[in-house]
Design a protein around this motif. Structure first.
Motif, PDB file in Angstrom:
ATOM      1  N   THR A   1      64.628  63.846  16.187  1.00 24.46           N
ATOM      2  CA  THR A   1      63.604  62.870  15.801  1.00 24.46           C
ATOM      3  C   THR A   1      62.273  63.558  15.553  1.00 24.46           C
ATOM      4  N   VAL A   2      61.885  64.445  16.448  1.00 18.61           N
ATOM      5  CA  VAL A   2      60.615  65.154  16.293  1.00 18.61           C
ATOM      6  C   VAL A   2      60.693  66.125  15.119  1.00 18.61           C
ATOM      7  N   ARG A   3      61.765  66.901  15.035  1.00 23.49           N
ATOM      8  CA  ARG A   3      61.886  67.896  13.958  1.00 23.49           C
ATOM      9  C   ARG A   3      61.907  67.263  12.572  1.00 23.49           C
ATOM     10  N   ASP A   4      62.503  66.078  12.452  1.00 24.77           N
ATOM     11  CA  ASP A   4      62.589  65.415  11.150  1.00 24.77           C
ATOM     12  C   ASP A   4      61.242  64.883  10.672  1.00 24.77           C
TER      13      ASP A   4
ATOM     14  N   ARG B   1      53.546  60.583  41.643  1.00 24.49           N
ATOM     15  CA  ARG B   1      53.095  59.781  40.508  1.00 24.49           C
ATOM     16  C   ARG B   1      53.540  60.366  39.175  1.00 24.49           C
ATOM     17  N   VAL B   2      53.511  61.683  39.050  1.00 22.19           N
ATOM     18  CA  VAL B   2      53.888  62.375  37.818  1.00 22.19           C
ATOM     19  C   VAL B   2      55.000  63.359  38.160  1.00 22.19           C
ATOM     20  N   THR B   3      56.157  63.199  37.501  1.00 25.15           N
ATOM     21  CA  THR B   3      57.281  64.082  37.800  1.00 25.15           C
ATOM     22  C   THR B   3      57.404  65.244  36.826  1.00 25.15           C
ATOM     23  N   ASP B   4      56.826  65.078  35.635  1.00 28.82           N
ATOM     24  CA  ASP B   4      56.931  66.113  34.606  1.00 28.82           C
ATOM     25  C   ASP B   4      55.687  66.080  33.726  1.00 28.82           C
ATOM     26  N   ILE B   5      55.382  67.230  33.144  1.00 28.20           N
ATOM     27  CA  ILE B   5      54.306  67.310  32.163  1.00 28.20           C
ATOM     28  C   ILE B   5      54.889  67.924  30.903  1.00 28.20           C
ATOM     29  N   TRP B   6      54.749  67.194  29.810  1.00 29.51           N
ATOM     30  CA  TRP B   6      55.177  67.697  28.515  1.00 29.51           C
ATOM     31  C   TRP B   6      53.932  68.225  27.819  1.00 29.51           C
ATOM     32  N   VAL B   7      53.926  69.497  27.462  1.00 28.86           N
ATOM     33  CA  VAL B   7      52.770  70.117  26.811  1.00 28.86           C
ATOM     34  C   VAL B   7      53.111  70.317  25.336  1.00 28.86           C
ATOM     35  N   TRP B   8      52.287  69.744  24.494  1.00 28.26           N
ATOM     36  CA  TRP B   8      52.467  69.870  23.052  1.00 28.26           C
ATOM     37  C   TRP B   8      51.259  70.577  22.463  1.00 28.26           C
ATOM     38  N   GLU B   9      51.509  71.576  21.641  1.00 33.16           N
ATOM     39  CA  GLU B   9      50.441  72.233  20.892  1.00 33.16           C
ATOM     40  C   GLU B   9      50.644  71.870  19.432  1.00 33.16           C
ATOM     41  N   ALA B  10      49.579  71.427  18.796  1.00 33.57           N
ATOM     42  CA  ALA B  10      49.671  70.972  17.412  1.00 33.57           C
ATOM     43  C   ALA B  10      48.597  71.628  16.562  1.00 33.57           C
ATOM     44  N   ALA B  11      48.928  71.835  15.304  1.00 29.64           N
ATOM     45  CA  ALA B  11      47.983  72.463  14.383  1.00 29.64           C
ATOM     46  C   ALA B  11      46.830  71.538  14.036  1.00 29.64           C
ATOM     47  N   ASP B  12      47.065  70.221  14.162  1.00 29.57           N
ATOM     48  CA  ASP B  12      46.015  69.267  13.837  1.00 29.57           C
ATOM     49  C   ASP B  12      46.313  67.942  14.541  1.00 29.57           C
ATOM     50  N   HIS B  13      45.348  67.050  14.502  1.00 27.81           N
ATOM     51  CA  HIS B  13      45.489  65.770  15.201  1.00 27.81           C
ATOM     52  C   HIS B  13      46.589  64.907  14.591  1.00 27.81           C
ATOM     53  N   GLU B  14      46.727  64.939  13.284  1.00 23.21           N
ATOM     54  CA  GLU B  14      47.766  64.136  12.639  1.00 23.21           C
ATOM     55  C   GLU B  14      49.159  64.576  13.093  1.00 23.21           C
ATOM     56  N   SER B  15      49.369  65.877  13.246  1.00 22.80           N
ATOM     57  CA  SER B  15      50.671  66.367  13.710  1.00 22.80           C
ATOM     58  C   SER B  15      50.988  65.838  15.100  1.00 22.80           C
TER      59      SER B  15
ATOM     60  N   GLU C   1      54.360  59.140  17.679  1.00 21.07           N
ATOM     61  CA  GLU C   1      55.096  58.112  16.942  1.00 21.07           C
ATOM     62  C   GLU C   1      56.599  58.381  16.987  1.00 21.07           C
ATOM     63  N   ALA C   2      56.992  59.634  16.840  1.00 19.29           N
ATOM     64  CA  ALA C   2      58.414  59.979  16.888  1.00 19.29           C
ATOM     65  C   ALA C   2      59.000  59.742  18.278  1.00 19.29           C
ATOM     66  N   LEU C   3      58.291  60.181  19.312  1.00 23.54           N
ATOM     67  CA  LEU C   3      58.790  59.997  20.680  1.00 23.54           C
ATOM     68  C   LEU C   3      58.920  58.524  21.042  1.00 23.54           C
ATOM     69  N   ARG C   4      58.022  57.705  20.566  1.00 23.52           N
ATOM     70  CA  ARG C   4      58.055  56.267  20.871  1.00 23.52           C
ATOM     71  C   ARG C   4      59.312  55.604  20.334  1.00 23.52           C
ATOM     72  N   GLU C   5      59.946  56.221  19.362  1.00 23.99           N
ATOM     73  CA  GLU C   5      61.162  55.661  18.773  1.00 23.99           C
ATOM     74  C   GLU C   5      62.431  56.173  19.451  1.00 23.99           C
ATOM     75  N   THR C   6      62.268  56.913  20.527  1.00 17.67           N
ATOM     76  CA  THR C   6      63.422  57.400  21.270  1.00 17.67           C
ATOM     77  C   THR C   6      63.485  56.717  22.633  1.00 17.67           C
ATOM     78  N   ARG C   7      64.610  56.876  23.310  1.00 15.92           N
ATOM     79  CA  ARG C   7      64.753  56.299  24.646  1.00 15.92           C
ATOM     80  C   ARG C   7      63.972  57.087  25.699  1.00 15.92           C
ATOM     81  N   PHE C   8      63.412  58.218  25.328  1.00  9.65           N
ATOM     82  CA  PHE C   8      62.623  58.969  26.294  1.00  9.65           C
ATOM     83  C   PHE C   8      61.332  58.246  26.619  1.00  9.65           C
TER      84      PHE C   8
END
Length: 115
Positions: free
Chosen positions: A35-38, A56-70, A76-83
């Motif tokens: 989903t993310v790669r597509d 309270r927090v069990t995991d931290i997902w760290v994302w590095e992006a080239a820009d805010h839109e990315s 948006e992609a993650l929201r469409e998954t069961r995660f």
């Protein structure tokens, strides 16, 4: 260097814990990664376990992006998954720009790393 770094703080739900380790890996590889790669380029991710230090927090997902839109497209992609809100509760999203203060004032970046 990335334009921004985002820290998505999550809490595991029972639906995730009820899966076997093999089922968790399969879910991640078949639901999240495609989903993310597509939909997104110019991003990378890392994952940190924190459940042994925080209830309270069990995991931290760290994302590095080239820009805010990315990064917006990642969310948006993650929201469409069961995660998102099925396997994990999204506790908080923190977005930062590395050394933003120093860049803004065109000054040296204080660091503890020896050159």
């Amino acid at each position: 260097m990335s334009e921004l770094t985002a820290f998505i703080l999550v809490k595991t739900r029972r639906e995730w814990l009820n899966l076997t380790v093999a089922e968790r890996i399969t879910a991640f590889e078949t639901e999240v990664l495609p989903t993310v790669r597509d939909r997104v380029s110019n991003v990378s991710s890392r994952f940190y376990d924190t459940e042994f230090y925080s209830a309270r927090v069990t995991d931290i997902w760290v994302w590095e992006a080239a820009d805010h839109e990315s990064f917006q497209l990642v969310v948006e992609a993650l929201r469409e998954t069961r995660f998102w809100d099925h396997y994990f509760d999204i506790v908080e999203i923190l977005v930062g720009v590395e050394n933003g203060y120093a860049k803004h004032y065109n000054t040296a970046t204080p660091t503890t790393i020896k050159a």
